[in-house]
Design a protein around this motif. Structure first.
Motif, short mmCIF file in Angstrom:
data_model
loop_
_atom_site.label_atom_id
_atom_site.label_comp_id
_atom_site.label_asym_id
_atom_site.label_seq_id
_atom_site.Cartn_x
_atom_site.Cartn_y
_atom_site.Cartn_z
N TYR A 114 0.78 -1.28 -0.11
CA TYR A 114 0.03 0.12 0.00
C TYR A 114 0.86 1.19 0.13
O TYR A 114 0.68 2.10 -0.69
CB TYR A 114 -1.07 0.11 1.24
N ARG A 117 2.51 1.78 -3.17
CA ARG A 117 1.64 2.34 -4.32
C ARG A 117 1.38 3.83 -3.85
O ARG A 117 1.29 4.70 -5.00
CB ARG A 117 0.29 1.56 -4.49
N TYR A 118 1.27 4.02 -2.91
CA TYR A 118 0.95 5.62 -2.11
C TYR A 118 2.13 6.23 -1.16
O TYR A 118 1.87 5.88 0.03
CB TYR A 118 -0.43 5.60 -1.80
N THR A 284 -8.66 4.71 -0.88
CA THR A 284 -7.67 3.99 -1.83
C THR A 284 -7.15 2.69 -0.90
O THR A 284 -7.05 1.82 -1.34
CB THR A 284 -6.21 4.74 -1.93
N PHE A 285 -7.64 2.74 0.67
CA PHE A 285 -7.11 1.66 1.32
C PHE A 285 -8.20 0.57 1.15
O PHE A 285 -7.79 -0.64 1.08
CB PHE A 285 -6.80 2.04 2.77
N ASP A 287 -10.18 0.31 -1.32
CA ASP A 287 -9.97 -0.58 -2.59
C ASP A 287 -8.89 -1.64 -2.75
O ASP A 287 -8.83 -2.65 -3.37
CB ASP A 287 -9.71 0.45 -3.67
N PHE A 288 -7.62 -1.26 -2.25
CA PHE A 288 -6.68 -1.86 -1.89
C PHE A 288 -6.96 -3.30 -1.01
O PHE A 288 -6.52 -4.24 -1.54
CB PHE A 288 -5.35 -1.11 -1.48
N GLU A 291 -9.31 -5.68 -2.99
CA GLU A 291 -8.70 -6.18 -4.25
C GLU A 291 -7.71 -7.24 -3.71
O GLU A 291 -7.79 -8.24 -4.25
CB GLU A 291 -7.85 -5.00 -4.70
N HIS A 292 -6.97 -7.14 -2.57
CA HIS A 292 -6.23 -8.22 -2.13
C HIS A 292 -6.83 -9.21 -1.69
O HIS A 292 -6.40 -10.46 -2.12
CB HIS A 292 -5.50 -7.76 -1.08
#
Length: 309
Positions: A114, A117-118, A284-285, A287-288, A291-292
């Motif tokens: 994470y 990515r950010y 964003t977290f 979604d992350f 997704e994981h």
């Protein structure tokens, strides 16, 4: 004087219980803070804060105003975050809370990816085996194992479902034997998680058959990692969600018992303060992690049977 500064100062005073600490947090002198507070009270025509030699406290009017002021500041910060989100470059500190077990097994391993990515994000993880109030504790994201939130200001998003299973080390089963019937559990040493609903009552189901067993633990703990360590050491049979012990079972360190019976399952959710527009860091977290979880196919793994009975 700046109205936003006055409101932010007042909210900090309410949160910290001290004018001097609030002033320090905002980088202003005590004298300037006193002037800002006086200006706010004068403009409102109401006393918000009372002080005596021992403590500072809010008046009833101050408590009511504080709730609205917090909401106003949150909306302002959200507006700033939303503007930042347009470029998908969240900044600041993301505050996450989850149980110690979930933090160890499923939050900490995500953070390198994470923050990679950010890179402008920092993360604070508040590991707690009790449900912290999201609003009062300024939490951005909470991982819960319950299906709803009593606070209507909190939104939830489902991550996965998980079974709860019984398991023990091969050494324990070799020494004590493997239970083949529910009644056999009465002659075994159990490791009980005290924060479970009715921890000394195990409600089993197999097809249409229901059975409830009253149990006592050789070891009881409010932390799943204590129970896991004890089970790995051969102390007894634990009762834990699959998401905590799945890797131990796959590796053969723990062996499921009575796996043809089901205990009530848990739903793992992400909870976060309700907003019309999510801040970039929260969005964003979430979604992350979603997704994981989908990539790892966790729900299928955690709700399946191990075929070891």
């Amino acid at each position: 004087m700046d109205r936003w500064t006055e409101i932010e100062l007042f909210v900090r005073i309410a949160e910290m219980g001290s004018l001097s600490r609030a002033a320090e947090a905002l980088g202003m002198s005590n004298a300037a803070a006193s002037r800002h507070l006086l200006s706010l009270e004068t403009r409102l025509g109401a006393r918000l804060v009372e002080r005596n030699t021992r403590r500072l406290y809010l008046t009833d009017t101050g408590q009511n105003f504080c709730g609205r002021a917090r909401s106003i500041l949150a909306d302002l910060h959200e507006a700033e975050s939303t503007a930042n989100a347009a470029a998908l470059k969240p900044t600041g500190t993301l505050r996450i809370t989850a149980s110690l077990s979930f933090s160890i097994h499923h939050v900490a391993p995500l953070l390198r990816g994470y923050t990679g990515r950010y890179p402008q994000m920092r993360v604070h993880v508040e590991a707690a085996n009790r449900y912290l109030d999201i609003i009062d504790n300024n939490i951005d994201v909470a991982i819960r194992t319950r299906e709803y939130e009593p606070d209507s200001n909190v939104t939830i998003r489902r991550l996965a479902e998980t079974r709860r299973i019984l398991a023990a080390s091969p050494r324990y089963l070799e020494q004590r034997g493997r239970p083949t019937r529910l009644e056999d559990l009465h002659r075994h040493d159990l490791l009980i998680y005290t924060y479970a609903n009715n921890p000394n009552e195990l409600r089993f189901r197999r097809d249409d058959v229901m059975s409830t067993l009253q149990v006592q633990g050789l070891l009881e703990s409010n932390d799943g990692q204590v129970l896991r360590a004890a089970a790995l050491d051969g102390l007894g049979i634990l009762v834990q969600p699959t998401y905590i012990i799945f890797d131990d079972i796959v590796a053969g360190r723990l062996v499921p018992v009575l796996d043809d019976w089901d205990l009530p399952r848990l739903t793992i959710n992400v909870a976060y303060p309700s907003r019309k527009h999510l801040s970039a860091k929260v969005r964003t977290f979430i979604d992350f992690i979603v997704e994981h979880f989908e990539a790892c196919d966790y729900e299928r793994k955690w709700t399946g049977r191990f075929g070891m009975e």
